[in-house]
Scaffold this motif. Sequence first.
Motif, mmCIF file in Angstrom:
data_model
loop_
_atom_site.group_PDB
_atom_site.id
_atom_site.type_symbol
_atom_site.label_atom_id
_atom_site.label_comp_id
_atom_site.label_asym_id
_atom_site.label_seq_id
_atom_site.Cartn_x
_atom_site.Cartn_y
_atom_site.Cartn_z
ATOM 1 N N CYS A 283 0.833 -1.206 0.000
ATOM 2 C CA CYS A 283 0.000 0.000 0.000
ATOM 3 C C CYS A 283 0.867 1.255 0.000
ATOM 4 O O CYS A 283 0.561 2.230 -0.702
ATOM 5 N N GLN B 207 2.282 1.677 -3.481
ATOM 6 C CA GLN B 207 1.275 2.192 -4.400
ATOM 7 C C GLN B 207 1.054 3.683 -4.193
ATOM 8 O O GLN B 207 0.895 4.441 -5.150
ATOM 9 N N HIS C 103 -4.478 5.722 -7.779
ATOM 10 C CA HIS C 103 -4.638 4.266 -7.740
ATOM 11 C C HIS C 103 -6.122 3.946 -7.669
ATOM 12 O O HIS C 103 -6.835 4.440 -6.798
ATOM 13 N N SER D 215 -8.787 1.792 -6.550
ATOM 14 C CA SER D 215 -9.001 0.680 -5.624
ATOM 15 C C SER D 215 -10.142 -0.196 -6.103
ATOM 16 O O SER D 215 -11.034 0.237 -6.844
ATOM 17 N N TYR E 117 -12.597 -1.372 -4.343
ATOM 18 C CA TYR E 117 -13.858 -0.873 -3.802
ATOM 19 C C TYR E 117 -14.401 0.277 -4.648
ATOM 20 O O TYR E 117 -15.594 0.319 -4.973
ATOM 21 N N THR E 118 -13.532 1.211 -5.002
ATOM 22 C CA THR E 118 -13.969 2.364 -5.785
ATOM 23 C C THR E 118 -14.472 1.945 -7.155
ATOM 24 O O THR E 118 -15.524 2.411 -7.624
ATOM 25 N N THR F 275 -7.368 -4.290 -11.860
ATOM 26 C CA THR F 275 -6.792 -4.591 -10.549
ATOM 27 C C THR F 275 -5.579 -5.490 -10.672
ATOM 28 O O THR F 275 -4.555 -5.269 -10.006
ATOM 29 N N ASN G 12 -1.714 -4.427 -9.626
ATOM 30 C CA ASN G 12 -1.058 -5.133 -8.527
ATOM 31 C C ASN G 12 0.070 -6.057 -8.975
ATOM 32 O O ASN G 12 0.748 -6.649 -8.133
#
Length: 257
Positions: free
Chosen positions: A209, A212, A223, A225, A227-228, A244, A248
């Motif tokens: 994290c 990032q 970034h 995410s 969830y977003t 994603t 990552n």
Amino acid sequence: LIMRMTGPQSFSEVRTRAQAERFFGEVFADVLQLCPDLVQQYLDNPTGRFATTKLSSLSVGTVALVGDAAHSTVPFAGQGINSALESAHILSTRLAASSSSSSTDAMDRHSSSSSSTQSAISQAAQPIESTVSFTATTTAGSAAHCSSTGLPSSSSSSSSSSSSESWAAGLQEYSRARLADVHAMVDLSTASYESMSTLHASPWFAWRCAAQDWKCRLTGRPHNSLYTMLNFTQHSYSQVFGITNAQNTPYRFGRIA
């Protein structure tokens, strides 16, 4: 309560009152103070299971599956109802595109008997992957609801035959348009559980994290995410999964989070 079925700190190790008292005392001591009857509640309620399912097709002939019947999944991405509503919308547009009338009229005209529908569903629901997942809950869950649409198995007129063909073509287009996304949604839900249950407490995850965040500051690019993207963008599930994974890749080995 959600845990693995077997292994350390699993339901297999919390079966008796003594085991439950020791487990909750060690892991949820603060909750015991608020819920003195927690152990009794645990013992009184059955242990259920979460399952994930992937099908090779969402339709066969004149029958289509929508919602949990098509893609049961663990609830950790919070996308169950969202994905079902998306599927219903896509199904409606594909039926309308393949028919000269509206999708609602087509559904009303081509409702089938329950016997023919059940027979077609049993053919459609041949899983390519159907596994009881690693999680379970102590509260009894409700059975998954199966949404389906179908046609009578035979037709006496050429117009009905033509209508059947356009109906089946619409369902096939729905399956083709939706299959990759519902598979990605199942994978994202499973990945969310892995992230919450193991990664968030890992020093490696904290380092990732931070890396990032440093990358975002250096490049000036935010970034995105998980969830977003799931809740505040118009990206499809397969697009979210791909973005994603790409984001990552420098930070992970064999997992998405």
